[in-house]
Scaffold this motif. Structure first.
Motif, PDB file in Angstrom:
ATOM      1  N   LEU A  49       0.864  -1.181   0.000  1.00  0.00           N
ATOM      2  CA  LEU A  49       0.000   0.000   0.000  1.00  0.00           C
ATOM      3  C   LEU A  49       0.898   1.226   0.000  1.00  0.00           C
ATOM      4  O   LEU A  49       1.740   1.383   0.886  1.00  0.00           O
ATOM      5  CB  LEU A  49      -0.909   0.009   1.228  1.00  0.00           C
ATOM      6  CG  LEU A  49      -1.668   1.313   1.507  1.00  0.00           C
ATOM      7  CD1 LEU A  49      -2.584   1.677   0.346  1.00  0.00           C
ATOM      8  CD2 LEU A  49      -2.436   1.199   2.810  1.00  0.00           C
ATOM      9  N   ILE A  50       0.697   2.067  -0.984  1.00  0.00           N
ATOM     10  CA  ILE A  50       1.488   3.282  -1.146  1.00  0.00           C
ATOM     11  C   ILE A  50       0.517   4.453  -1.136  1.00  0.00           C
ATOM     12  O   ILE A  50      -0.446   4.464  -1.908  1.00  0.00           O
ATOM     13  CB  ILE A  50       2.257   3.254  -2.478  1.00  0.00           C
ATOM     14  CG1 ILE A  50       3.141   2.011  -2.549  1.00  0.00           C
ATOM     15  CG2 ILE A  50       3.047   4.536  -2.677  1.00  0.00           C
ATOM     16  CD1 ILE A  50       3.471   1.575  -3.950  1.00  0.00           C
ATOM     17  N   THR A  51       0.741   5.425  -0.263  1.00  0.00           N
ATOM     18  CA  THR A  51      -0.087   6.630  -0.286  1.00  0.00           C
ATOM     19  C   THR A  51       0.777   7.800  -0.731  1.00  0.00           C
ATOM     20  O   THR A  51       1.936   7.911  -0.342  1.00  0.00           O
ATOM     21  CB  THR A  51      -0.739   6.935   1.081  1.00  0.00           C
ATOM     22  OG1 THR A  51       0.275   7.173   2.061  1.00  0.00           O
ATOM     23  CG2 THR A  51      -1.643   5.792   1.521  1.00  0.00           C
ATOM     24  N   VAL A  52       0.188   8.638  -1.569  1.00  0.00           N
ATOM     25  CA  VAL A  52       0.879   9.822  -2.093  1.00  0.00           C
ATOM     26  C   VAL A  52      -0.110  10.989  -2.103  1.00  0.00           C
ATOM     27  O   VAL A  52      -1.317  10.781  -2.171  1.00  0.00           O
ATOM     28  CB  VAL A  52       1.431   9.574  -3.521  1.00  0.00           C
ATOM     29  CG1 VAL A  52       2.451   8.443  -3.530  1.00  0.00           C
ATOM     30  CG2 VAL A  52       0.325   9.296  -4.519  1.00  0.00           C
ATOM     31  N   PRO A  53       0.389  12.225  -2.051  1.00  0.00           N
ATOM     32  CA  PRO A  53      -0.524  13.364  -2.097  1.00  0.00           C
ATOM     33  C   PRO A  53      -1.293  13.465  -3.416  1.00  0.00           C
ATOM     34  O   PRO A  53      -2.514  13.554  -3.418  1.00  0.00           O
ATOM     35  CB  PRO A  53       0.401  14.570  -1.913  1.00  0.00           C
ATOM     36  CG  PRO A  53       1.615  14.036  -1.241  1.00  0.00           C
ATOM     37  CD  PRO A  53       1.770  12.635  -1.755  1.00  0.00           C
TER      38      PRO A  53
END
Length: 169
Positions: A49-53
């Motif tokens: 899981l990768i979160t980015v703006p």
């Protein structure tokens, strides 16, 4: 409450502060096809899981492209990049960038992913966006790797995340 930095200024993070060893909560984001994508919990594959703006920034775009290449040969891994971009913009990004080895999803409606994983930026100029973070979730649904990038404009430690995936086999 955790913090990160944006160009040297402190940014507070809202939501549940999850750590390695915690169960990954089951949450939903919106895919480019407007269907729900389930994230977290136990699955038959390891989850990255990768979160980015926003995929519409150079760093987020570079990170997504890099993970797209890195996970190409990892059939044991289900990779999802979550941003606050609209699904239509995410789909356009994937099409123009050749993203085929991972899913992109939007958390724009209720910010369920960002709140559940403790990466929702709650102040500063990026308020309401997701911090840059990486989670590896093993098949039993336990978080085995977590990185909240200390400076939002910097890229994550790709090698450490990929090693965590290999170790979770």
């Amino acid at each position: 409450m955790q913090t990160t930095m944006f160009k040297g200024s402190t940014v507070n993070l809202e939501g549940d502060a999850l750590n390695v060893g915690d169960k990954a909560p089951v949450v939903h984001a919106i895919g480019t096809d407007l269907n729900n994508i389930e994230i977290g919990g136990a699955k038959d594959r390891i989850q990255l899981l990768i979160t980015v703006p926003s995929l519409d920034t150079d760093t987020c775009a570079a990170e997504t492209r890099r993970f797209n290449e890195d996970v190409n040969n990892l059939d044991i891994c289900e990779t999802t990049v979550v941003s606050m971009d609209l699904p239509f913009a995410s789909e356009r990004f994937c099409t123009t960038s050749g993203i085929e080895n991972l899913s992109v999803a939007s958390d724009y409606i209720d910010k369920e992913v960002s709140k559940a994983y403790g990466v929702l930026m709650s102040d500063n100029k990026l308020k309401g966006l997701s911090a840059r973070a990486v989670f590896v979730i093993d098949r039993s649904g336990v978080i085995v790797y977590k990185e909240i990038v200390g400076e939002v404009t910097a890229e994550p430690n790709y090698e450490a995340a990929l090693e965590a995936i290999k170790q979770a086999r």
